[in-house]
Design a protein around this motif. Structure first.
Motif, mmCIF file in Angstrom:
data_model
loop_
_atom_site.group_PDB
_atom_site.id
_atom_site.type_symbol
_atom_site.label_atom_id
_atom_site.label_comp_id
_atom_site.label_asym_id
_atom_site.label_seq_id
_atom_site.Cartn_x
_atom_site.Cartn_y
_atom_site.Cartn_z
ATOM 1 N N ILE A 94 2.443 -12.621 -2.060
ATOM 2 C CA ILE A 94 2.479 -11.391 -2.859
ATOM 3 C C ILE A 94 1.717 -11.622 -4.172
ATOM 4 C CG2 ILE A 94 4.080 -9.951 -4.230
ATOM 5 C CD1 ILE A 94 5.995 -10.156 -1.791
ATOM 6 N N GLY A 95 1.967 -12.791 -4.784
ATOM 7 C CA GLY A 95 1.270 -13.146 -6.022
ATOM 8 C C GLY A 95 -0.235 -13.271 -5.805
ATOM 9 N N LYS A 96 -0.600 -13.885 -4.689
ATOM 10 C CA LYS A 96 -2.033 -14.061 -4.429
ATOM 11 C C LYS A 96 -2.720 -12.702 -4.241
ATOM 12 C CE LYS A 96 -1.836 -18.168 -1.569
ATOM 13 N NZ LYS A 96 -2.473 -18.775 -0.397
ATOM 14 N N LEU A 97 -2.111 -11.859 -3.412
ATOM 15 C CA LEU A 97 -2.756 -10.576 -3.119
ATOM 16 C C LEU A 97 -2.819 -9.679 -4.350
ATOM 17 C CD1 LEU A 97 -1.336 -9.819 0.436
ATOM 18 C CD2 LEU A 97 -3.680 -10.457 -0.171
ATOM 19 N N ALA A 98 -1.787 -9.752 -5.188
ATOM 20 C CA ALA A 98 -1.773 -8.921 -6.394
ATOM 21 C C ALA A 98 -2.891 -9.338 -7.346
ATOM 22 C CB ALA A 98 -0.411 -9.021 -7.072
ATOM 23 N N ALA A 115 -8.734 -1.522 6.388
ATOM 24 C CA ALA A 115 -7.565 -0.859 7.004
ATOM 25 C C ALA A 115 -6.399 -0.838 6.019
ATOM 26 C CB ALA A 115 -7.159 -1.626 8.262
ATOM 27 N N LYS A 116 -5.417 0.029 6.310
ATOM 28 C CA LYS A 116 -4.198 0.027 5.500
ATOM 29 C C LYS A 116 -3.476 -1.300 5.711
ATOM 30 C CE LYS A 116 -3.068 4.931 5.507
ATOM 31 N NZ LYS A 116 -2.148 5.939 5.996
ATOM 32 N N VAL A 117 -2.804 -1.767 4.663
ATOM 33 C CA VAL A 117 -2.070 -3.032 4.774
ATOM 34 C C VAL A 117 -0.612 -2.797 4.397
ATOM 35 C CG1 VAL A 117 -1.897 -5.434 4.020
ATOM 36 C CG2 VAL A 117 -4.157 -4.332 4.172
ATOM 37 N N LEU A 118 0.240 -3.186 5.318
ATOM 38 C CA LEU A 118 1.684 -3.077 5.103
ATOM 39 C C LEU A 118 2.229 -4.453 4.770
ATOM 40 C CD1 LEU A 118 2.188 -0.387 7.251
ATOM 41 C CD2 LEU A 118 4.260 -1.691 7.351
ATOM 42 N N ILE A 119 3.017 -4.525 3.729
ATOM 43 C CA ILE A 119 3.539 -5.834 3.325
ATOM 44 C C ILE A 119 5.063 -5.802 3.390
ATOM 45 C CG2 ILE A 119 3.727 -7.446 1.376
ATOM 46 C CD1 ILE A 119 0.912 -6.564 0.554
ATOM 47 N N LYS A 139 2.295 -3.820 -8.720
ATOM 48 C CA LYS A 139 0.829 -3.856 -8.775
ATOM 49 C C LYS A 139 0.244 -3.570 -7.378
ATOM 50 C CE LYS A 139 -2.564 -6.940 -10.855
ATOM 51 N NZ LYS A 139 -2.790 -8.320 -11.293
ATOM 52 N N LEU A 140 0.848 -4.193 -6.373
ATOM 53 C CA LEU A 140 0.361 -3.987 -5.002
ATOM 54 C C LEU A 140 0.518 -2.519 -4.584
ATOM 55 C CD1 LEU A 140 1.698 -7.180 -3.170
ATOM 56 C CD2 LEU A 140 -0.684 -6.617 -3.657
ATOM 57 N N LYS A 141 1.669 -1.925 -4.953
ATOM 58 C CA LYS A 141 1.884 -0.502 -4.620
ATOM 59 C C LYS A 141 0.797 0.346 -5.271
ATOM 60 C CE LYS A 141 6.933 -0.476 -4.180
ATOM 61 N NZ LYS A 141 8.165 -0.193 -4.895
ATOM 62 N N ASN A 142 0.531 0.067 -6.545
ATOM 63 C CA ASN A 142 -0.487 0.849 -7.254
ATOM 64 C C ASN A 142 -1.878 0.651 -6.668
ATOM 65 O OD1 ASN A 142 1.405 1.889 -8.967
ATOM 66 N ND2 ASN A 142 1.172 0.247 -10.480
ATOM 67 N N MET A 143 -2.079 -0.495 -6.035
ATOM 68 C CA MET A 143 -3.383 -0.771 -5.418
ATOM 69 C C MET A 143 -3.483 -0.126 -4.031
ATOM 70 S SD MET A 143 -3.404 -4.728 -6.611
ATOM 71 C CE MET A 143 -4.791 -5.441 -5.826
ATOM 72 N N GLY A 144 -2.405 0.488 -3.568
ATOM 73 C CA GLY A 144 -2.468 1.186 -2.279
ATOM 74 C C GLY A 144 -1.854 0.420 -1.115
#
Ligand code: C5P
Length: 395
Positions: A94-98, A115-119, A139-144
């Protein structure tokens, strides 16, 4: 069903990695093409061989492996994905992707995909509540990115709290919604009634009907998947509650009437799929009545909810009508009297139509006089057809 869709599952290192095997198997059973990529750490928890066998495809676990054919693995996976699911996603990934870090096959594939990414996060509760993690998730939510919230329960570390990988059903539902559905009812409020009503006779007996609630529940699920805010007023049924939907359980027609009226003026679409009892017992016995007392029950009329809703409409209103003879005649009378925008009529005597089946065969009668004859279809597909027509009538 995920026919012709490719789901790329990214597995990261956490004890919930073993659940990814079941998730992959479930996606396969739903006819998806599944490709799996795994971080090195996740291979310590579950063998790539398990995932290879379940997905029936090679598993990517090494960014630097010599490719067997000329393609860069994370790029080809990223391109192939119709959707990506990262499950489990511990704090680290999660930290890396953010922060845009792509230093393993899973993060590199996520960052390369359109593609859409579900975490689906999964970790110890203290880690989940850590400020860095909560901020990264925001942050991830805000990034879509789409976050499938973890569940509450016993965690692998022995504590209890929020942090378990979400139920696989919830992850699969999130994939359904995001892969197969346009959010064309976003911002719309949909009120649905489903199931039978029960009219009390005494402390142990009641009058009801055979409605299973399947049609109403299919409508509620479909509306939710299309982004609507759904309120479901349900009689007693044996169907599981649908997550993400406000469900209000009622017994009698009177209770259903009260709940529907409380929510009607806030609704954009109302679908009256419930089989409402027309009559209730006038003097309900307080204890268990003796047999001779219930021989001649006195009944009185219940409110007709659809009729009341049809009086002053500022919503799209849809009724149902089930008959065993003269279907078109009775349905057109109800269309006129109760004033829904259209009415869905079905003949209980036809094979594949009616209460407890998973399919229905209906006619749709419109106020314009048009009558549509729909072929036999699943109640889920019929729900789509009904909401497509309701959407056209929305102001
Ligand atoms: O029972 P009937 O065939 O008249 O039902 C037609 C429609 O009216 C259905 O949509 C049903 O939900 C609705 N109805 C109602 N209140 C009643 C009886 C029926 O809303 N008391």
């Amino acid at each position: 069903m995920f026919i012709d869709k490719t789901i790329v599952v990214g597995i990261s290192g956490g004890i919930a990695a073993y659940k990814a095997a079941e998730l992959v198997s479930r996606f396969k059973k739903l006819h998806a093409k599944v490709r799996v990529c795994m971080t090195k750490a996740s291979c310590e928890f579950i063998s790539p061989l398990t995932l290879q066998s379940l997905s029936q495809a090679p598993v990517a676990s090494d960014m630097f492996a010599t490719p067997s054919k000329w393609e860069i693995e994370h790029i080809s996976l990223a391109k192939a994905a119709d959707i990506m699911v990262i499950a489990p996603a511990p704090a680290n990934i999660i930290g890396k992707l953010a922060n845009g870090i792509a230093d393993d096959i899973v993060t590199a594939t996520v960052i390369a995909t359109k593609a859409k990414v579900l975490i689906a996060p999964a970790m110890n509760i203290n880690m989940y509540e850590n400020k860095a993690v909560t901020q990264n998730i925001e942050k991830l939510k805000n990034m879509g990115y789409i976050i499938v919230e973890p569940a509450i329960g016993r965690l692998a570390c022995g504590t209890y709290g929020k942090g378990r990988l979400a139920d696989l059903d919830d992850i699969i539902e999130a994939v359904y919604e995001n892969l197969l559905y346009e959010k064309d009812l976003a911002g719309k409020r949909v009120l649905i009634t489903a199931g039978p009503t029960r009219e009390k006779i005494d402390a142990v007996r009641f009058i009801t009907n055979h409605s299973s609630g399947k049609m109403g529940y299919s409508l509620a699920r479909e509306a939710k998947r299309r982004g609507a805010e759904v309120v479901l007023v349900s009689g007693k049924v044996s169907l599981a509650q649908i997550k993400g939907i406000e469900t209000i359980y009622v017994d009698s027609a009177e209770q259903m009437y009260q709940q529907v009226m409380n929510h009607a003026s806030n609704s954009d679409i109302i679908v009256k799929a419930a089989a409402v009892g027309d009559f209730k017992v006038k003097n309900v016995f307080s204890g268990k009545a003796k047999k001779d007392k219930i021989k001649n029950l006195e009944l009185e009329k219940n409110p007709d909810i659809l009729f009341e809703l049809g009086k002053n409409k500022n919503y799209v209103l849809i009724g149902f009508c089930m008959e065993t003879e003269d279907l078109e005649l009775y349905a057109s009378q109800k269309l006129k009297e109760k004033n829904p925008d259209f009415i869905i009529a079905n003949d209980l005597t036809m094979d594949g139509a009616g209460f407890a089946t998973d399919t229905n065969i209906v006619k749709i009668l419109h106020q314009s006089g048009e009558i549509e004859d729909l072929p036999i279809m699943s109640k889920d597909d019929l729900a789509k057809e009904i909401l497509n027509r309701a959407k056209i009538l929305l102001k």
